[in-house]
Design a protein around this motif. Structure first.
Motif, PDB file in Angstrom:
ATOM      1  N   VAL A  47       0.836  -1.207   0.000  1.00 15.70           N
ATOM      2  CA  VAL A  47       0.000   0.000   0.000  1.00 15.70           C
ATOM      3  C   VAL A  47       0.869   1.254   0.000  1.00 15.70           C
ATOM      4  CG1 VAL A  47      -1.639   1.342   1.375  1.00 15.70           C
ATOM      5  CG2 VAL A  47      -1.985  -1.111   1.078  1.00 15.70           C
ATOM      6  N   ILE A  48       1.923   1.246   0.838  1.00 15.60           N
ATOM      7  CA  ILE A  48       2.825   2.397   0.905  1.00 15.60           C
ATOM      8  C   ILE A  48       3.528   2.609  -0.429  1.00 15.60           C
ATOM      9  CG2 ILE A  48       4.920   3.297   1.994  1.00 15.60           C
ATOM     10  CD1 ILE A  48       4.062   1.895   4.567  1.00 15.60           C
ATOM     11  N   CYS A  49       4.047   1.509  -1.016  1.00 12.53           N
ATOM     12  CA  CYS A  49       4.750   1.617  -2.298  1.00 12.53           C
ATOM     13  C   CYS A  49       3.811   2.070  -3.411  1.00 12.53           C
ATOM     14  CB  CYS A  49       5.384   0.274  -2.667  1.00 12.53           C
ATOM     15  SG  CYS A  49       6.771  -0.202  -1.599  1.00 12.53           S
ATOM     16  N   ASN A  50       2.572   1.588  -3.381  1.00 17.86           N
ATOM     17  CA  ASN A  50       1.616   1.959  -4.422  1.00 17.86           C
ATOM     18  C   ASN A  50       1.299   3.456  -4.397  1.00 17.86           C
ATOM     19  OD1 ASN A  50      -0.146   1.294  -6.587  1.00 17.86           O
ATOM     20  ND2 ASN A  50      -1.876   1.324  -5.193  1.00 17.86           N
ATOM     21  N   ILE A  51       1.352   4.029  -3.196  1.00 17.61           N
ATOM     22  CA  ILE A  51       1.099   5.458  -3.059  1.00 17.61           C
ATOM     23  C   ILE A  51       2.337   6.274  -3.457  1.00 17.61           C
ATOM     24  CG2 ILE A  51       0.611   7.297  -1.392  1.00 17.61           C
ATOM     25  CD1 ILE A  51      -1.092   5.295   0.147  1.00 17.61           C
ATOM     26  N   LEU A  57       6.584   2.936 -12.715  1.00 15.22           N
ATOM     27  CA  LEU A  57       7.353   1.931 -11.983  1.00 15.22           C
ATOM     28  C   LEU A  57       6.448   0.813 -11.475  1.00 15.22           C
ATOM     29  CD1 LEU A  57      10.011   0.960 -10.851  1.00 15.22           C
ATOM     30  CD2 LEU A  57       9.663   2.436  -8.856  1.00 15.22           C
ATOM     31  N   VAL A  58       5.257   1.181 -10.990  1.00 15.67           N
ATOM     32  CA  VAL A  58       4.294   0.167 -10.538  1.00 15.67           C
ATOM     33  C   VAL A  58       3.912  -0.756 -11.693  1.00 15.67           C
ATOM     34  CG1 VAL A  58       1.969  -0.196  -9.615  1.00 15.67           C
ATOM     35  CG2 VAL A  58       3.387   1.644  -8.714  1.00 15.67           C
ATOM     36  N   THR A  59       3.650  -0.157 -12.855  1.00 13.32           N
ATOM     37  CA  THR A  59       3.295  -0.948 -14.038  1.00 13.32           C
ATOM     38  C   THR A  59       4.432  -1.859 -14.456  1.00 13.32           C
ATOM     39  OG1 THR A  59       1.838   0.843 -14.804  1.00 13.32           O
ATOM     40  CG2 THR A  59       2.487  -0.827 -16.427  1.00 13.32           C
ATOM     41  N   LEU A  60       5.654  -1.319 -14.459  1.00  8.77           N
ATOM     42  CA  LEU A  60       6.822  -2.105 -14.867  1.00  8.77           C
ATOM     43  C   LEU A  60       7.036  -3.291 -13.936  1.00  8.77           C
ATOM     44  CD1 LEU A  60       9.319  -2.515 -16.650  1.00  8.77           C
ATOM     45  CD2 LEU A  60      10.555  -0.950 -15.133  1.00  8.77           C
ATOM     46  N   SER A 286      -3.689 -10.962 -19.005  1.00  9.21           N
ATOM     47  CA  SER A 286      -3.480  -9.872 -18.054  1.00  9.21           C
ATOM     48  C   SER A 286      -2.175  -9.142 -18.342  1.00  9.21           C
ATOM     49  CB  SER A 286      -3.469 -10.413 -16.623  1.00  9.21           C
ATOM     50  OG  SER A 286      -4.706 -11.006 -16.290  1.00  9.21           O
ATOM     51  N   SER A 287      -1.123  -9.901 -18.667  1.00 10.00           N
ATOM     52  CA  SER A 287       0.169  -9.279 -18.978  1.00 10.00           C
ATOM     53  C   SER A 287       0.046  -8.343 -20.170  1.00 10.00           C
ATOM     54  CB  SER A 287       1.224 -10.357 -19.268  1.00 10.00           C
ATOM     55  OG  SER A 287       1.404 -11.206 -18.162  1.00 10.00           O
ATOM     56  N   ILE A 288      -0.676  -8.801 -21.200  1.00  6.93           N
ATOM     57  CA  ILE A 288      -0.837  -7.970 -22.406  1.00  6.93           C
ATOM     58  C   ILE A 288      -1.657  -6.723 -22.108  1.00  6.93           C
ATOM     59  CG2 ILE A 288      -1.793  -7.921 -24.739  1.00  6.93           C
ATOM     60  CD1 ILE A 288      -1.234 -10.940 -24.898  1.00  6.93           C
ATOM     61  N   SER A 289      -2.785  -6.890 -21.402  1.00  8.26           N
ATOM     62  CA  SER A 289      -3.661  -5.745 -21.141  1.00  8.26           C
ATOM     63  C   SER A 289      -3.014  -4.752 -20.179  1.00  8.26           C
ATOM     64  CB  SER A 289      -5.003  -6.228 -20.579  1.00  8.26           C
ATOM     65  OG  SER A 289      -4.817  -6.913 -19.358  1.00  8.26           O
ATOM     66  N   ILE A 290      -2.362  -5.262 -19.134  1.00  8.51           N
ATOM     67  CA  ILE A 290      -1.717  -4.368 -18.170  1.00  8.51           C
ATOM     68  C   ILE A 290      -0.626  -3.551 -18.845  1.00  8.51           C
ATOM     69  CG2 ILE A 290      -0.167  -4.309 -16.182  1.00  8.51           C
ATOM     70  CD1 ILE A 290      -3.004  -4.639 -15.358  1.00  8.51           C
ATOM     71  N   THR A 291       0.170  -4.210 -19.694  1.00  8.78           N
ATOM     72  CA  THR A 291       1.235  -3.503 -20.401  1.00  8.78           C
ATOM     73  C   THR A 291       0.665  -2.434 -21.325  1.00  8.78           C
ATOM     74  OG1 THR A 291       2.597  -5.512 -20.351  1.00  8.78           O
ATOM     75  CG2 THR A 291       3.244  -3.780 -21.899  1.00  8.78           C
ATOM     76  N   GLY A 292      -0.349  -2.803 -22.113  1.00 16.16           N
ATOM     77  CA  GLY A 292      -0.919  -1.868 -23.069  1.00 16.16           C
ATOM     78  C   GLY A 292      -1.558  -0.665 -22.407  1.00 16.16           C
ATOM     79  N   PHE A 293      -2.466  -0.919 -21.451  1.00 15.81           N
ATOM     80  CA  PHE A 293      -3.150   0.189 -20.791  1.00 15.81           C
ATOM     81  C   PHE A 293      -2.190   0.999 -19.914  1.00 15.81           C
ATOM     82  CE2 PHE A 293      -6.888  -2.512 -21.688  1.00 15.81           C
ATOM     83  CZ  PHE A 293      -7.690  -1.563 -22.305  1.00 15.81           C
ATOM     84  N   LEU A 308       6.109  12.351 -13.082  1.00 14.40           N
ATOM     85  CA  LEU A 308       6.330  10.904 -13.213  1.00 14.40           C
ATOM     86  C   LEU A 308       7.341  10.408 -12.182  1.00 14.40           C
ATOM     87  CD1 LEU A 308       6.521  10.584 -17.129  1.00 14.40           C
ATOM     88  CD2 LEU A 308       4.555  10.208 -15.626  1.00 14.40           C
ATOM     89  N   GLY A 309       7.608  11.220 -11.172  1.00 15.14           N
ATOM     90  CA  GLY A 309       8.568  10.846 -10.145  1.00 15.14           C
ATOM     91  C   GLY A 309       7.891  10.239  -8.923  1.00 15.14           C
ATOM     92  N   PHE A 310       8.688   9.987  -7.909  1.00 16.43           N
ATOM     93  CA  PHE A 310       8.183   9.401  -6.670  1.00 16.43           C
ATOM     94  C   PHE A 310       7.380  10.442  -5.887  1.00 16.43           C
ATOM     95  CE2 PHE A 310      11.608   6.638  -7.846  1.00 16.43           C
ATOM     96  CZ  PHE A 310      11.218   5.388  -7.425  1.00 16.43           C
TER      97      PHE A 310
END
Length: 314
Positions: A47-51, A57-60, A286-293, A308-310
């Motif tokens: 939760v902390i990292c997601n915020i 970075l989360v997507t990657l 899921s891998s394809i859709s998550i990457t694309g979106f 786009l930073g932390f």
């Protein structure tokens, strides 16, 4: 949504065991007990990292983990298919849900929930007044680490003592052998906090747990971690709660239908590997859709001039 999905799976697994439809326990409560404390600790860190982490970075990270898990799941499915072609094995077990393990799991969940409640919501309102991101806030947050390790150590000790009693009593069945031989793997996963359906499914398959037990056990653990995650996001001021509840109900119904269909298919064709291949297909999509979106969302943020930073976790 994940909590609603997991809830219907857990109900089905428990009902199947109690009625004998699943041929015994579909949930390995020993694995769940050992892994759950550090899974709940991982929820807080997640939760902390997601915020704090930027969206790119989360997507990657998600795509990398999902791709690795998909590869391992596909490989496990192929191996299981070959094994099923050689022999069909039936397993028998007790029909009742072990109340002791369930009680310990509930106590673990309540301990972590109490710590979250002590920490308070996004305004710092809780049982006691704690300044958001102050010393007390981070001390309460970091206290989850020793709590998780304490529960994990106790469960490891209790499991080892139970296995010794079984061996000395001369009652070491095939299932006991599988559980005892895979104990080191469980310990490492518990100590490092590896959890979630995307990681637990490939790991359990790799150590030789059957697909039915893998799917049910993973959903059982995900239910605890997802419900804890939901509570944390609610305390952090999550919006559109009614919409989330509606979608959770929809996920619960469709998940139950999917479980019933796949279990009937397994019973008809005698191929438990169908569960693995179904999971692999979903993970690939899921891998394809998550990457694309994800790429689309990141590009929109870039074009709109958003950072786009932390970000700060508070």
């Amino acid at each position: 949504m994940v909590a609603g999905n997991a809830a219907s799976n857990v109900l089905y697994s428990v009902f199947s065991a109690s009625t004998g439809a699943g041929g015994g326990h579909l949930i390995d409560y020993d694995i769940a007990l050992l892994s759950e404390p550090c899974m709940l600790l991982g929820v807080t860190l997640g939760v902390i990292c997601n915020i704090a982490f930027p969206e790119w970075l989360v997507t990657l990270l998600f795509v990398v983990i999902l791709a690795g898990s998909t590869f391992k799941t596909c490989r496990a499915g192929g191996r299981r298919w070959r094994e099923e072609s050689e022999e069909m094995r039936e397993k028998k077990g007790e029909k009742e849900v072990p109340l002791e393990e369930g009680g310990v799991l509930l106590m673990v969940w309540l301990c972590f929930f109490l710590l979250q409640f002590l920490r308070g919501d996004k305004e710092g309102k809780g049982i006691i007044k704690i300044k958001r991101c102050g010393l007390g806030y981070w001390l309460t947050t970091s206290s989850q680490v020793p709590v998780a390790l304490l529960f994990t150590t106790y469960i490891m000790y209790a499991n080892d003592r139970q296995q010794r009693r079984r061996r000395h009593g001369g009652r070491r069945s095939t299932q006991d052998h599988i559980s005892y031989s895979s104990a080191p793997g469980r310990r490492s996963r518990g100590l490092f906090g590896i959890g979630g359906g995307l990681l637990m499914n490939p790991v359990l398959l790799q150590i030789g747990i059957s697909p039915q037990i893998t799917a049910s056990t993973s959903c059982f653990m995900v239910f605890f971690s997802a419900s804890m995650s939901s509570m944390q996001y609610l305390m952090l001021g999550m919006k559109e709660v009614n919409q989330a509840l509606l979608m959770a109900a929809g996920c619960s119904v469709t998940s139950m239908a999917g479980v019933i269909l796949i279990q009937r298919a397994v019973g008809k064709y005698g191929r438990a590997s169908l569960i693995i291949f179904t999971l692999s297909t979903v993970m690939v999509l899921s891998s394809i859709s998550i990457t694309g979106f994800g790429i689309i969302d990141i590009w929109k943020d870039y074009m709109d001039g958003r950072s786009l930073g932390f970000k700060l976790p508070c």
